[in-house]
Structures are given as C-alpha cells and as structure tokens.
Design an enzyme around this catalytic site. Sequence first.
Site, PDB file in Angstrom:
ATOM      1  CB  CYS A 188     -12.366   0.627   0.985  1.00 58.57           C
ATOM      2  SG  CYS A 188     -12.637   0.060  -0.854  1.00 58.57           S
ATOM      3  CG  LEU A 189      -6.527   1.108  -0.947  1.00 56.65           C
ATOM      4  CD1 LEU A 189      -5.457   0.294  -2.010  1.00 56.65           C
ATOM      5  CD2 LEU A 189      -5.597   2.156  -0.573  1.00 56.65           C
ATOM      6  CD  GLN A 218     -10.427  -2.252  -4.210  1.00 55.32           C
ATOM      7  OE1 GLN A 218      -9.846  -3.099  -3.973  1.00 55.32           O
ATOM      8  NE2 GLN A 218     -10.222  -1.019  -3.785  1.00 55.32           N
ATOM      9  CG  HIS A 262     -12.705  -4.725   2.550  1.00 50.90           C
ATOM     10  ND1 HIS A 262     -12.782  -3.808   3.021  1.00 50.90           N
ATOM     11  CD2 HIS A 262     -12.224  -4.467   1.237  1.00 50.90           C
ATOM     12  CE1 HIS A 262     -12.892  -2.630   2.075  1.00 50.90           C
ATOM     13  NE2 HIS A 262     -12.555  -2.967   1.220  1.00 50.90           N
ATOM     14  CD  GLU A 263      -9.248  -6.385  -0.431  1.00 51.29           C
ATOM     15  OE1 GLU A 263      -9.881  -5.967  -1.840  1.00 51.29           O
ATOM     16  OE2 GLU A 263      -8.956  -5.617   0.301  1.00 51.29           O
ATOM     17  CG  HIS A 281     -13.531  -5.025  -3.420  1.00 54.15           C
ATOM     18  ND1 HIS A 281     -14.310  -3.513  -3.238  1.00 54.15           N
ATOM     19  CD2 HIS A 281     -12.723  -4.683  -2.182  1.00 54.15           C
ATOM     20  CE1 HIS A 281     -13.888  -2.717  -2.543  1.00 54.15           C
ATOM     21  NE2 HIS A 281     -12.850  -3.100  -2.056  1.00 54.15           N
ATOM     22  N   GLY A 284      -5.000  -4.657   1.174  1.00 51.49           N
ATOM     23  CA  GLY A 284      -5.665  -5.450   0.345  1.00 51.49           C
ATOM     24  C   GLY A 284      -6.045  -4.733  -1.201  1.00 51.49           C
TER      25      GLY A 284
HETATM   26 NI    NI Z   1     -11.841  -2.157  -0.492  1.00 52.55          NI
END
Ligand code: NI
Length: 181
Positions: free
Chosen positions: A88-89, A51, A130-131, A134, A46
Amino acid sequence: MAIQPIRIFGDPVLRTPARPVTTFDKELRTLVKDLTDTMLDAPGAGLAAPQLGVSLRVFTYVVDGEIGHLVNPDLSLTDEEQEGPEGCLSLPGLTFDTRRAYGVVARGLNMHGDPVTVEGTQLLARCIQHETDHLDGIIFIDRLDREQRKAALRAIREAEWSGGPAPQVKVSPHSTFGGAR
Ligand code: NI
C-alpha cells in the site's frame, strides 16, 4: 500533472469511512486526475481518495496497463480465494501475503455519473478489493491473520515514516469548503 502528497498510515483520514459522491462536477474530475497522476508517479497499482486526504468514495487503478477509476463502488466477490503479496502506498516499502477473493465484479459510476462495471480476477480483483477497503477505512493489514498482523504492526513501528504528525481530514474535494456537506 497534479501529483499530490500521499497520506501515511496513522493519518485518521485512512480510518474514516468515506462518503458517497453525489456531485459529478469539475472538482470530481480534478480529483480523479490527481489520483491517476499520483498513482502513476508513485508508482502504484491503485490509489483511493482518502489517501490524498479526501474522504470520498473514489479510487483509481492501473493493472496490466489498463488505467481506470470507479466512483461509489459496490463489489460482488467470488467464493474462490487467492493469496499473494500486497502492499500500500500509505505503508511505503511493506508487503505482506494477503488473502483475497479471486475474482470481483465491481459496479459503480464513472466521473461523469454514468454506470460502469469492472470485472476482474487475480491482480485486478485484488486491487479493487484493496482500494474499496480504503473507502471503508480498512487497511490491508486488517485482513491478515493474527500472527501476520502482529509482524506487520512491528514492521510499521520500525518504519522510518511511522509516528509523523496527523493532518486534517477533508470530506470534499472543494478546498474552500471541506466539511461543509
Ligand atoms: Ni492502499
């Protein structure tokens, strides 16, 4: 393909609550495409607009081969929980077991402004939670218990990517007038 650089932990945009999308235009469709392309390239399950430095309530996901996106999501969570590895990226290479609701019903809009509902359990539910976090300026390590969180912060301090310069926070996908709305 429009792969964009992913903002890294420490960037203030990741701690800024994102604004609801109000304009469903070509710029928004480009943002969804950039999120999708960048997520698939990374690869990740995701990716949320903050981000990519855009503080708007939009994210994309790819779980079990299904690619999707959601604008202005509103979540209903099951009482039943799951615990499993999460990453997480924006925190490259770090994974910690994180407690989440087992299932989720996410109501929101697609990039054309039509109402959509995404329903899922396990990995899809984890990804959506999770997203959506963010979009509220929450990073998954905030969900860890105290001891785990200390370990995570230690790992972050030791990560080679930590401590970089903090770039600018945009509040619009329109590159020409970020901050104007
Ligand atoms: Ni993340």
